[in-house]
Design an enzyme around this catalytic site. Structure first.
Site, mmCIF file in Angstrom:
data_model
loop_
_atom_site.group_PDB
_atom_site.id
_atom_site.type_symbol
_atom_site.label_atom_id
_atom_site.label_comp_id
_atom_site.label_asym_id
_atom_site.label_seq_id
_atom_site.Cartn_x
_atom_site.Cartn_y
_atom_site.Cartn_z
ATOM 1 C CG ASP A 337 -1.782 1.208 1.304
ATOM 2 O OD1 ASP A 337 -2.464 1.490 0.315
ATOM 3 O OD2 ASP A 337 -1.771 1.889 2.350
ATOM 4 C CB THR A 339 -0.946 6.022 2.229
ATOM 5 O OG1 THR A 339 -1.404 6.630 1.026
ATOM 6 C CG2 THR A 339 -0.934 7.034 3.349
ATOM 7 C CG ASP A 582 -0.611 2.572 7.113
ATOM 8 O OD1 ASP A 582 -1.393 2.458 6.138
ATOM 9 O OD2 ASP A 582 0.040 3.599 7.346
#
Length: 826
Positions: A337, A339, A582
């Site tokens: 991911d 970000t 996250d």
């Protein structure tokens, strides 16, 4: 109606009331009755200190003992009470009564090995427990009207627990406040769609928030909470469910089947058929049984895993399930991911571009008010708050929040409605331009240029009607572009390069614009970063999706469900997939991936489902985990060949002795010496050495392909020497001379197996092999060691004959290993 809102620090913010909150004293849904504490209905201010003390005294506290590791008692039991320890223990006791102490050395070795195993796993337990405390989630609870973070085990019955995006529901309860609260219960029910919760609705522990916020009153705590037992079991340190462990268990099962009949035949042969001295017969019988047991293999695997946990713990990496070390080493595709993984969590506003003649000061005021509308801002909104703080120039005072729509990764935007200073109502959306704007809009071209520079662009749009009206986003009027610059992680580029060198494919999967994500990945040197795909055009057919996943490297505008489907598509092509993330939108994919990796600063939900948590939030720690896994798998595969070669030649020697009706050539002391020098000591060093080889499947087959021919050659060479020596020597002391010659051959053949396994050579590997050879030479030349181990070479003809047979066996070993390598691959 009473409304309260709290900012992220837990302090009340009376100037920023939480919109659409429901009175916490409202009547609850009778369909879901709640057992409330005697104090009455839930209060939005939470319990008082006195009420908390009362509940603690009554035992109404969330005292579930969630453990990250086995208890000390379980560690001792697992290492001491094993099937092979029982067999060896019985044989050891027998030998203590019938033979000199040097024939009982194998028992002391087992005691030492078991002690090492216990100590290493205890060290791993301490590391895991300390890391688990660091990574433990701290739910926000209201007490005495103030919100504060506390440990999960401190929650009591009746506590008011706040919820925000990514928070996990830690105990069962009933919703007291809801602000567009959507909860994902898929980990409990298997239903992927989030459930919209209203005041009075039940919430279950183990579920998590995907959008919105609110608060709930704890109605069941401790072991009564749904999923409490599941959570305890899931987070427990374990040494099972890995190919390595199951492979070794399979090998040990087959060894047991071979060992039992062979041992029985050997006992009958040595005690009944041969009319020898009883004690000597017992000693030689035990000497034939003990080396059949690869007892050190299980220990070495446990030690290798445990040391891996300690090593990774020093790098702030929490391994919640031990086989994850092994699993990540087998991974051939890593899904990232953007970000929080390639970029740091924070962002900075570089520019705000008004559209359609909008007044710049008015746009700033709208952004300032939007920042004040959400008590739990995401990274984008936090950048806006930092750039346009409440009370700054223009102030935005007098704007009242009348409604709010928290950001959802599924719809790609958030929103809020206000009553402005002059009483004018207005409603606004802030989110992805390519979602809010129609295809073909001229502004998209301008945005595309910004995305190509790796910038993130949000669109501020004014809603024509009500915020919650159907199709509100379709008719929204573009007002401004908010241009954000993401902070790249300084170590991300090196990590991507590492995976490329290791032939691990990297896929960047993000909810952001695909071109923008590709530009960020390109800056970090990701191979194939130019191959981007907007997930809205991703095929739904699993096979076509798998093809698209293999052909492209960067995917944008991906929904949480699509992330899950993408992982499944890759797995359908035989890939072993790791997923990092996250955010709460990563949870479903993390759960389904072969290995889930979460950042320590990520949402509680991601940390709960991930097998590996990077507590230092550093993506650069992943290569260390991969390297640790490869070290464990590669080295255990190597040393398993050593152990099982010994098992094979021991079984074959016993069978040959039974068939030829001769005395077993070795006493336990001889095989203890051989095992220590050719297996025990070198295996320990080789198991902990660096190893960057790609992990290969089919552990059992790979090990046995080499162990069986090696064991057969070693047994044949040793028994040939023994038979020749029986014809060469005669008279008193002949058996000892025959044993010494056979021991020399077996040592030299075993050393050649060690020399092959130690390749490729480094200075320390050469030194290790040489040291083992020197150790045996010292035993042969030092008189008291000759007596202690009953090893004395008689004459020169037979010893040199033993060496010649060993050389021929070594040539056969080289040929067989190369043949197996060519036919089946290394």
């Amino acid at each position: 109606m009473t409304q309260r809102a709290l900012d992220s620090s837990g302090e009340q913010t009376p100037g920023s009331p939480r919109p659409a909150m429901i009175d916490a004293g409202a009547e609850l849904d009778p369909v879901h009755p709640v057992e409330l504490p005697p104090s009455g209905h839930p209060d939005a201010t939470g319990l008082t200190t006195a009420e908390v003390a009362e509940r603690v005294a009554r035992g109404e506290v969330n005292d579930v003992p969630v453990r990250s590791s086995r208890s000390v008692t379980e560690i001792v039991r697992a290492n001491v009470f094993t099937r092979f320890n029982l067999i060896i223990g019985v044989l050891w006791v027998i030998m203590l009564f019938v033979a000199p102490i040097q024939d009982s050395l194998f028992g002391f070795v087992i005691v030492a090995n078991t002690g090492i195993g216990i100590i290493q796993e205890w060290r791993a337990k301490k590391t895991l427990d300390s890391l688990a405390v660091i990574g433990e989630a701290k739910p926000t609870v209201r007490r005495d009207g103030v919100a504060a973070e506390i440990s999960t085990h401190e929650i009591v019955l009746g506590d008011v627990v706040e919820l925000g995006p990514g928070d996990k529901v830690v105990v069962d309860g009933t919703v007291a406040e809801a602000d567009s609260l959507e909860i994902d219960e898929s980990l409990l029910t298997g239903e992927a769609d989030p459930v919209l919760k209203r005041p009075g609705d039940p919430v279950m522990s183990g579920s998590f928030v995907v959008a919105g916020g609110g608060a709930f009153t704890a109605t069941k705590v401790g072991r009564e909470a749904y999923a409490a037992q599941l959570a305890e079991e899931a987070s427990r340190f374990t040494l099972v469910h890995s190919e390595l462990r199951s492979g070794i268990s399979t090998i040990l099962k087959y060894v047991t089947w071979m060992m039992v009949p062979t041992a029985i035949g050997l006992i009958i042969s040595q005690l009944v058929v041969k009319d020898n001295n009883f004690k000597d017969s017992v000693a030689r019988t035990v000497g034939g049984i003990v080396p059949m047991i690869p007892e050190g293999l299980v220990l070495l695997t446990s030690v290798a895993f445990a040391i891996g946990v300690v090593r990774l713990g020093r790098k702030q990496c929490l391994v919640q399930e031990l086989p994850a070390i092994e699993g990540l080493a087998r991974v051939d595709v890593v899904c990232l991911d953007k970000t929080g993984t390639l970029t740091e969590g924070g962002m900075d506003i570089t520019e705000v571009r008004p559209l359609n003649g909008s007044d710049e000061a008015y746009v700033h005021q709208v952004l300032r008010s939007l920042g004040s509308s959400d008590p739990r801002p995401n990274a984008s909104l936090q950048a806006i708050i930092d750039a346009y703080p409440a009370g700054g120039e223009g102030g935005g005072k007098g704007w009242t929040v009348t409604d709010a729509m928290p950001f959802s990764s599924a719809r790609k935007y958030s929103g809020a409605a206000f009553t402005e200073t002059d009483g004018t109502p207005s409603a606004w959306l802030l989110g992805a331009p390519d979602v809010l704007l129609p295809d073909g809009d001229g502004t998209l071209t301008e945005i595309e240029h910004l995305n190509e520079q790796g910038l993130r662009v949000l669109l501020l749009a004014r809603v024509r009607g009500e915020l919650d009206a159907p199709g509100a986003a379709d008719g929204a009027v573009p007002t401004a572009l908010v241009v954000l610059e993401q902070r790249l992680r300084p170590d991300a580029g090196e990590t991507l390069a590492y995976f490329a060198q290791q032939n691990v494919a990297t896929k960047v999967i993000s909810g952001d614009n695909a071109v923008s994500v590709g530009a960020v990945a390109g800056k970090l040197g990701l191979a194939g970063a130019e191959n981007t795909l907007d997930a809205r055009r991703m095929p739904t057919d699993p096979d076509e999706m798998a093809t698209a996943m293999e052909e492209n490297a960067v995917f944008g505008r991906v929904t949480p469900q699509q992330k899950r489907d993408m992982v499944a598509a890759l797995q359908s092509r035989g890939h072993t997939v790791a997923m990092t993330g996250d955010g709460v939108n990563d949870v479903l994919a993390l759960k389904d991936a072969d290995i889930g990796v979460s950042m320590g600063s990520g949402s509680e939900a991601t940390r709960a489902v991930a097998q590996i948590v990077l507590l230092n939030n550093s993506f650069a720690t992943l290569p260390s985990v991969v390297a640790e896994g490869r070290r464990v798998i590669g080295n255990i595969t190597r040393v398993a060949t050593l152990f099982l070669t010994k098992t094979v030649y021991s079984v074959l020697l016993a069978i040959l002795v039974v068939c030829f009706q001769v005395e077993y050539p070795f006493l336990p002391r001889h095989l203890t010496l051989l095992s220590t020098l050719t297996i025990g000591v070198p295996a320990f060093f080789l198991a902990l050495a660096p190893n960057k080889e790609r992990a290969q499947p089919h552990f059992v087959r790979r090990v046995m392909r080499y162990a069986i021919p090696s064991g057969v050659i070693a047994a044949a060479a040793t028994f040939t020497t023994y038979l020749v020596a029986r014809h060469h020597y005669a008279g008193p002391g002949a058996l000892e001379a025959e044993t010494s010659a056979a021991t020399l051959t077996l040592f030299l053949v075993s050393m050649w197996v060690l020399a092959i396994i130690a390749r490729p050579y480094t200075w320390w590997r050469i030194g290790l092999v040489a040291a083992m050879g020197l150790g045996f030479l010292i035993v042969l030349v030092v008189p008291w060691l000759q007596d202690f181990f009953a090893l004395k070479l008689v004459g020169t003809t037979m010893p040199w004959g033993a060496v010649g047979i060993a050389v021929a066996a070594a040539a056969l070993l080289e040929f067989s290993w190369r043949l197996v390598g060519r036919r089946f691959g290394a």
